[in-house]
Design a protein around this motif. Structure first.
Motif, PDB file in Angstrom:
ATOM      1  N   ASN A  46       0.797  -1.221   0.000  1.00  0.00           N
ATOM      2  CA  ASN A  46       0.000   0.000   0.000  1.00  0.00           C
ATOM      3  C   ASN A  46       0.833   1.277   0.000  1.00  0.00           C
ATOM      4  O   ASN A  46       0.362   2.331  -0.396  1.00  0.00           O
ATOM      5  CB  ASN A  46      -0.914   0.017   1.235  1.00  0.00           C
ATOM      6  N   VAL A  47       2.087   1.179   0.473  1.00  0.00           N
ATOM      7  CA  VAL A  47       2.923   2.368   0.632  1.00  0.00           C
ATOM      8  C   VAL A  47       4.256   2.135  -0.062  1.00  0.00           C
ATOM      9  O   VAL A  47       4.880   1.084   0.106  1.00  0.00           O
ATOM     10  CB  VAL A  47       3.157   2.664   2.134  1.00  0.00           C
ATOM     11  N   LEU A  48       4.706   3.118  -0.846  1.00  0.00           N
ATOM     12  CA  LEU A  48       6.001   3.022  -1.515  1.00  0.00           C
ATOM     13  C   LEU A  48       6.822   4.265  -1.174  1.00  0.00           C
ATOM     14  O   LEU A  48       6.970   5.190  -1.980  1.00  0.00           O
ATOM     15  CB  LEU A  48       5.811   2.908  -3.029  1.00  0.00           C
ATOM     16  N   PRO A  49       7.349   4.322   0.042  1.00  0.00           N
ATOM     17  CA  PRO A  49       8.080   5.521   0.460  1.00  0.00           C
ATOM     18  C   PRO A  49       9.463   5.609  -0.189  1.00  0.00           C
ATOM     19  O   PRO A  49      10.026   4.606  -0.626  1.00  0.00           O
ATOM     20  CB  PRO A  49       8.213   5.326   1.972  1.00  0.00           C
ATOM     21  N   GLU A  50       9.992   6.816  -0.250  1.00  0.00           N
ATOM     22  CA  GLU A  50      11.337   7.008  -0.776  1.00  0.00           C
ATOM     23  C   GLU A  50      12.397   6.681   0.267  1.00  0.00           C
ATOM     24  O   GLU A  50      13.544   6.402  -0.068  1.00  0.00           O
ATOM     25  CB  GLU A  50      11.505   8.455  -1.250  1.00  0.00           C
ATOM     26  N   SER A  51      12.017   6.741   1.527  1.00  0.00           N
ATOM     27  CA  SER A  51      12.941   6.437   2.619  1.00  0.00           C
ATOM     28  C   SER A  51      12.239   5.520   3.605  1.00  0.00           C
ATOM     29  O   SER A  51      11.143   5.832   4.076  1.00  0.00           O
ATOM     30  CB  SER A  51      13.382   7.733   3.315  1.00  0.00           C
ATOM     31  N   VAL A  52      12.848   4.389   3.896  1.00  0.00           N
ATOM     32  CA  VAL A  52      12.232   3.377   4.750  1.00  0.00           C
ATOM     33  C   VAL A  52      12.952   3.318   6.089  1.00  0.00           C
ATOM     34  O   VAL A  52      14.181   3.145   6.150  1.00  0.00           O
ATOM     35  CB  VAL A  52      12.285   1.989   4.078  1.00  0.00           C
ATOM     36  N   GLY A  53      12.185   3.447   7.179  1.00  0.00           N
ATOM     37  CA  GLY A  53      12.740   3.365   8.528  1.00  0.00           C
ATOM     38  C   GLY A  53      12.526   1.988   9.121  1.00  0.00           C
ATOM     39  O   GLY A  53      11.400   1.490   9.168  1.00  0.00           O
ATOM     40  N   ILE A  54      13.611   1.368   9.565  1.00  0.00           N
ATOM     41  CA  ILE A  54      13.588   0.009  10.121  1.00  0.00           C
ATOM     42  C   ILE A  54      14.316   0.028  11.459  1.00  0.00           C
ATOM     43  O   ILE A  54      15.378   0.641  11.585  1.00  0.00           O
ATOM     44  CB  ILE A  54      14.304  -0.980   9.176  1.00  0.00           C
ATOM     45  N   ALA A  55      13.760  -0.650  12.449  1.00  0.00           N
ATOM     46  CA  ALA A  55      14.424  -0.748  13.750  1.00  0.00           C
ATOM     47  C   ALA A  55      14.454  -2.191  14.227  1.00  0.00           C
ATOM     48  O   ALA A  55      13.467  -2.915  14.068  1.00  0.00           O
ATOM     49  CB  ALA A  55      13.717   0.130  14.785  1.00  0.00           C
ATOM     50  N   ASP A  56      15.590  -2.577  14.783  1.00  0.00           N
ATOM     51  CA  ASP A  56      15.715  -3.879  15.442  1.00  0.00           C
ATOM     52  C   ASP A  56      15.951  -3.609  16.916  1.00  0.00           C
ATOM     53  O   ASP A  56      16.983  -3.028  17.296  1.00  0.00           O
ATOM     54  CB  ASP A  56      16.869  -4.679  14.836  1.00  0.00           C
ATOM     55  N   LEU A  57      15.007  -3.995  17.750  1.00  0.00           N
ATOM     56  CA  LEU A  57      15.051  -3.696  19.179  1.00  0.00           C
ATOM     57  C   LEU A  57      15.624  -4.879  19.952  1.00  0.00           C
ATOM     58  O   LEU A  57      15.149  -5.999  19.816  1.00  0.00           O
ATOM     59  CB  LEU A  57      13.642  -3.373  19.685  1.00  0.00           C
ATOM     60  N   GLY A  58      16.630  -4.613  20.777  1.00  0.00           N
ATOM     61  CA  GLY A  58      17.332  -5.682  21.463  1.00  0.00           C
ATOM     62  C   GLY A  58      18.251  -6.395  20.493  1.00  0.00           C
ATOM     63  O   GLY A  58      18.300  -7.620  20.444  1.00  0.00           O
TER      64      GLY A  58
END
Length: 375
Positions: A46-58
């Motif tokens: 549904n979303v095609l952003p130009e910048s993707v934010g990803i986080a790995d917690l722990g």
């Protein structure tokens, strides 16, 4: 015990390091991989952003850390190729853990990681910016609406603090004497203290991530849990029961003080699916898409050629399990009991675990959940 200051996986790459003894955690990541892939693909339908934010917690350190990142990037990159886009978006990847984490180990492996990305994906692959973000995920860690996907594995069973209320107010000391976590003999007040702390932490975690994840963004979380509604069940606490027995055997020989055992309580909780669901619905920011349970052998093996007898070429199953536990909990135990007793403690623990596994196969129960941020 100040959990945020002393909790970290064993550092470096030596014999008793987390990097060398994290097979259990690797197997958990692999087992949850289909859920992770499905969640990522659903985001970008549904979303095609130009910048993707990803986080790995722990995120911890060692091979598992960048393995997770690599797999997430592979899925997104394949999706962009499928859509016929000329190049992938840029990636902002945040690796989060407590301040004691061995971030230097992680940063030292980044050059090889970047080189591999360039070799495998070439110029079509957008820039990837990886940064370490120290701090507790029981609170805000990232800017508002900066993340599209959050991953966490083998972390959320750790509480923000030892639950209050485990000491009696009338001066009689610990309600959980001779134990370091919930056991079959623990009184109801101990169970209630742990359950209450979990719900408080779970609510804060969800509320914090709700601020940081964009509408329609996803989380995939996997952590230790239990099938039973009873926290005293062996499947959720027996590894701690055996560790308490190893400690008490040292008490009986005068190697450590009994009051030291009575005053130590693990900041850990393995919740039931019902407890997890209750917290999600109560907090209200996320839709529960999937919740599954799976089993993982205590020693991280696949169940083949299982043998409780040590050989000249391999560690016994008990010693192997003791190593996997040691690299996770040693920082807390050494802070409380002293580092000089750790070798003896985990030798005893390994023998007790080996004896237990020779009689019965035992597995951890792991929960994996997929959540969608409400729009």
């Amino acid at each position: 015990m100040e959990v945020m200051q002393v909790l970290h996986m064993n550092k470096g790459a030596g014999e008793t390091s987390y990097a060398t003894n994290s097979t259990v955690q690797s197997n958990i990541i692999s087992t949850a991989k289909p859920v992770t892939e499905e969640a990522i693909l659903d985001i970008f339908n549904n979303v095609l952003p130009e910048s993707v934010g990803i986080a790995d917690l722990g995120c911890s350190s060692g091979p598992n850390t960048l393995l997770v990142v690599s797999e997430i990037l592979d899925v997104i990159y394949a999706k962009w190729q499928q859509l016929g886009r000329p190049c992938s978006p840029e990636f902002r990847v945040y690796l989060n853990d407590l301040i004691g984490n061995d971030f230097n180990n992680v940063f030292g492996s980044l050059p090889a990681f970047y080189n591999k990305l360039k070799e495998e994906k070439g110029s079509e692959f957008g820039p990837c910016f990886i940064s370490g973000v120290p701090g507790s995920f029981y609170g805000r860690v990232f800017p508002s609406k900066s993340l599209h996907f959050v991953h966490s594995s083998s972390s959320l069973h750790w509480l923000s603090q030892v639950p209050p209320g485990l000491e009696s107010k009338d001066g009689r000391g610990s309600w959980n004497k001779g134990k370091i976590y919930i056991s079959k003999t623990s009184p109801d007040c101990v169970l209630e203290a742990y359950s209450s702390q979990f719900q408080k932490d779970w609510s804060v975690f969800l509320k914090s991530r709700a601020e940081e994840i964009v509408g329609g963004g996803r989380m995939v979380l996997s952590f230790m849990g239990r099938r039973s509604t009873d926290p005293r069940s062996k499947e959720s606490c027996y590894q701690w029961e055996l560790l308490a027995r190893a400690l008490m055997s040292m008490v009986s020989e005068g190697l450590i003080e009994e009051k030291k055992v009575d005053s130590f309580d693990a900041p850990y909780y393995a919740p039931s699916p019902e407890e997890v669901k209750f917290g999600i619905y109560k907090e209200g920011s996320f839709i529960l898409d999937r919740l599954e349970m799976f089993e993982i052998d205590w020693d991280g093996g696949d169940g083949d050629n299982y043998d409780a007898t040590p050989t000249s070429s391999t560690l016994s199953n008990g010693a192997r399990v003791a190593k996997t536990i040691r690299v996770v909990v040693e920082s807390m135990l050494a802070s409380h009991f002293g580092g000089d007793v750790m070798d003896g403690l985990f030798q005893r623990y390994g023998e007790m675990v080996g004896d237990h596994l020779a009689k019965t196969r035992t597995k951890y129960i792991n929960l994996v959940i997929s959540l969608v941020r409400k729009v």
